[in-house]
Motif scaffolding. Structure first.
Motif, PDB file in Angstrom:
ATOM      1  N   UNK A  64     -11.726 -32.049  12.610  1.00 11.27           N
ATOM      2  CA  UNK A  64     -12.482 -31.128  13.194  1.00 11.27           C
ATOM      3  C   UNK A  64     -13.696 -31.550  13.891  1.00 11.27           C
ATOM      4  N   UNK A  65     -13.959 -31.039  14.932  1.00  9.93           N
ATOM      5  CA  UNK A  65     -15.041 -31.215  15.798  1.00  9.93           C
ATOM      6  C   UNK A  65     -15.859 -30.186  16.518  1.00  9.93           C
ATOM      7  N   UNK A  66     -17.080 -29.752  16.341  1.00 12.31           N
ATOM      8  CA  UNK A  66     -17.647 -28.550  16.968  1.00 12.31           C
ATOM      9  C   UNK A  66     -18.516 -29.238  18.341  1.00 12.31           C
ATOM     10  N   UNK A  67     -18.315 -28.451  19.153  1.00  6.02           N
ATOM     11  CA  UNK A  67     -19.253 -28.611  20.622  1.00  6.02           C
ATOM     12  C   UNK A  67     -20.476 -28.826  20.127  1.00  6.02           C
ATOM     13  N   UNK A  93     -22.603 -27.906  22.397  1.00  4.42           N
ATOM     14  CA  UNK A  93     -23.371 -26.861  23.293  1.00  4.42           C
ATOM     15  C   UNK A  93     -23.397 -25.455  22.859  1.00  4.42           C
ATOM     16  N   UNK A  94     -22.171 -25.140  22.135  1.00  9.93           N
ATOM     17  CA  UNK A  94     -21.849 -23.759  21.616  1.00  9.93           C
ATOM     18  C   UNK A  94     -21.040 -23.712  20.424  1.00  9.93           C
ATOM     19  N   UNK A  95     -20.649 -22.657  19.851  1.00 11.22           N
ATOM     20  CA  UNK A  95     -20.091 -22.655  18.790  1.00 11.22           C
ATOM     21  C   UNK A  95     -18.517 -22.614  19.079  1.00 11.22           C
ATOM     22  N   UNK A  96     -17.885 -23.697  19.464  1.00 12.85           N
ATOM     23  CA  UNK A  96     -16.636 -23.826  19.638  1.00 12.85           C
ATOM     24  C   UNK A  96     -15.893 -24.988  18.747  1.00 12.85           C
ATOM     25  N   UNK A  97     -15.098 -24.679  18.074  1.00 13.76           N
ATOM     26  CA  UNK A  97     -14.325 -25.856  17.020  1.00 13.76           C
ATOM     27  C   UNK A  97     -13.162 -26.115  17.487  1.00 13.76           C
ATOM     28  N   UNK A  98     -12.885 -27.529  17.722  1.00 11.76           N
ATOM     29  CA  UNK A  98     -11.841 -28.268  18.184  1.00 11.76           C
ATOM     30  C   UNK A  98     -11.120 -28.773  16.870  1.00 11.76           C
ATOM     31  N   UNK A  99      -9.472 -28.542  16.791  1.00 11.07           N
ATOM     32  CA  UNK A  99      -9.161 -28.887  15.353  1.00 11.07           C
ATOM     33  C   UNK A  99      -7.593 -29.720  15.889  1.00 11.07           C
ATOM     34  N   UNK A 100      -7.688 -30.875  15.496  1.00 14.87           N
ATOM     35  CA  UNK A 100      -6.306 -31.624  15.757  1.00 14.87           C
ATOM     36  C   UNK A 100      -5.371 -31.770  14.397  1.00 14.87           C
ATOM     37  N   UNK A 145      -9.888 -35.665  17.339  1.00 13.69           N
ATOM     38  CA  UNK A 145     -10.585 -34.929  18.292  1.00 13.69           C
ATOM     39  C   UNK A 145     -12.131 -35.098  18.522  1.00 13.69           C
ATOM     40  N   UNK A 146     -12.679 -34.981  19.724  1.00  8.07           N
ATOM     41  CA  UNK A 146     -14.102 -35.068  19.841  1.00  8.07           C
ATOM     42  C   UNK A 146     -14.506 -34.228  21.139  1.00  8.07           C
ATOM     43  N   UNK A 147     -15.663 -34.082  21.380  1.00  9.90           N
ATOM     44  CA  UNK A 147     -15.997 -33.168  22.594  1.00  9.90           C
ATOM     45  C   UNK A 147     -16.943 -34.318  23.287  1.00  9.90           C
TER      46      UNK A 147
END
Length: 344
Positions: free
Chosen positions: A25-28, A30-37, A70-72
């Motif tokens: 799990x990784x949050x941006x 810059x904004x509340x977007x969550x990336x999930x692998x 995952x990462x931003x």
């Protein structure tokens, strides 16, 4: 006259979660977007309401094998992912296009964005016993580092990078000189490393490390700070009787609060805790989840804590049953949950 009890707020479940185990799990920033692998070969991106009360799926892209990390990018314009297809991929948030940007000879276990002065660099750690650095403007790695063993975990707080490998090796790098090991050591924990996580950049740099044996340790980089090193037990159930052994569970993830510097641990026992490393106390205990907690992340302000309830592979292939849940939940952090206490 009796007052009605305040309603207990339930953690918010993310809509349309992955269909297989959640690895990362990784949050941006810059904004509340969550990336999930996920082990279903996908990376999903969700938009989270500012109060964490609801979510909406925004994008998805695929690997050709399970996604392990995952990462931003620092500016929130790109998502990076690494997987069992030996590939590192980049998703451009503006165009919705995914492209391959990295390649190894074995699965990529970890991807981390290095926000170097000037242009950023992508670091990828693999089971092929290398770390490679990628400038996204060129198709080949700009540098490669040989590790003593397979990369299991890696984290960056520029200029510090810490890598945990198989056989309990820990390699520490100063990213102003990224191909030279600054310090090599054995893990202070006696069992296999599951996760390393760097403190926020500070005058006393260091990292937390967690093992399969339900322990975590704090390790400072410089010898002058060595007296502050310590370890503690966290994901263990005490024996129910004298005849029974203590139940010991893998510690799966360690996430630092972006403002307070306090941290979370989560484990294969389905429990989580918030802790203060300086006061050396547990700040909050959560009720056990209906399965292992495989990954965690705070959003950029530390107001939302995301955690994944899914199989963590701590018992190998045989532990994967069809009844295992796959959920991502959002907890709204209260100040007392995460606020630092006066040091002892």
């Amino acid at each position: 006259m009796a007052f009605a009890a305040a309603p207990v707020l339930k953690d918010v479940e993310v809509a349309d979660p992955p269909t297989d185990s959640i690895s990362s799990l990784s949050f941006s920033n810059q904004a509340d977007f969550l990336a999930v692998g996920s082990w279903d070969n996908s990376v999903r991106v969700y938009e989270v309401a500012p109060d964490g009360s609801r979510t909406q799926g925004k994008a998805m892209y695929q690997h050709q094998g399970p996604v392990l990390s995952v990462c931003w990018s620092q500016d929130g314009s790109k998502i990076f992912s690494g997987g069992a297809d030996n590939a590192g991929r980049m998703f451009d948030v503006a165009t919705g296009q995914a492209t391959q940007v990295a390649q190894h000879d074995a699965p990529i276990k970890v991807v981390r964005w290095v926000d170097t002065p000037g242009a950023g660099i992508l670091a990828t750690g693999s089971w092929d016993k290398t770390i490679k650095y990628w400038d996204l403007r060129t198709p080949t790695a700009v540098a490669s580092v040989t590790l003593p063993e397979r990369c299991y975990s890696m984290d960056v707080q520029y200029p510090l990078m810490v890598v945990g490998t198989a056989e309990r090796h820990v390699q520490i790098y100063n990213l102003t000189n990224p191909t030279t090991v600054y310090k090599a050591m054995q893990s202070p924990l006696r069992w296999q490393t599951r996760v390393v996580s760097c403190f926020k950049a500070s005058a006393n740099p260091g990292f937390a490390i967690g093992s399969v044996e339900g322990r975590a340790a704090f390790q400072y980089i410089e010898d002058k700070d060595a007296s502050n090193n310590f370890s503690f037990k966290c994901h263990r159930n005490p024996a129910s009787s004298a005849a029974k052994d203590v139940s010991i569970y893998a510690l799966n993830d360690i996430s630092f609060h972006p403002v307070q510097g306090t941290f979370s641990t989560c484990g294969a026992d389905g429990t989580m805790g918030f802790w203060d490393k300086d006061a050396r106390i547990r700040l909050k205990t959560f009720d056990a989840a209906p399965g292992p907690i495989s990954a965690t992340a705070f959003n950029r302000t530390g107001s939302i804590f995301a955690y994944a309830v899914s199989y963590d592979w701590s018992k190998g292939h045989g532990g994967m049953t069809p009844t295992h849940p796959n959920k991502i939940l959002l907890y709204a952090c209260k100040e007392e949950d995460v606020k630092k206490r006066p040091p002892k």
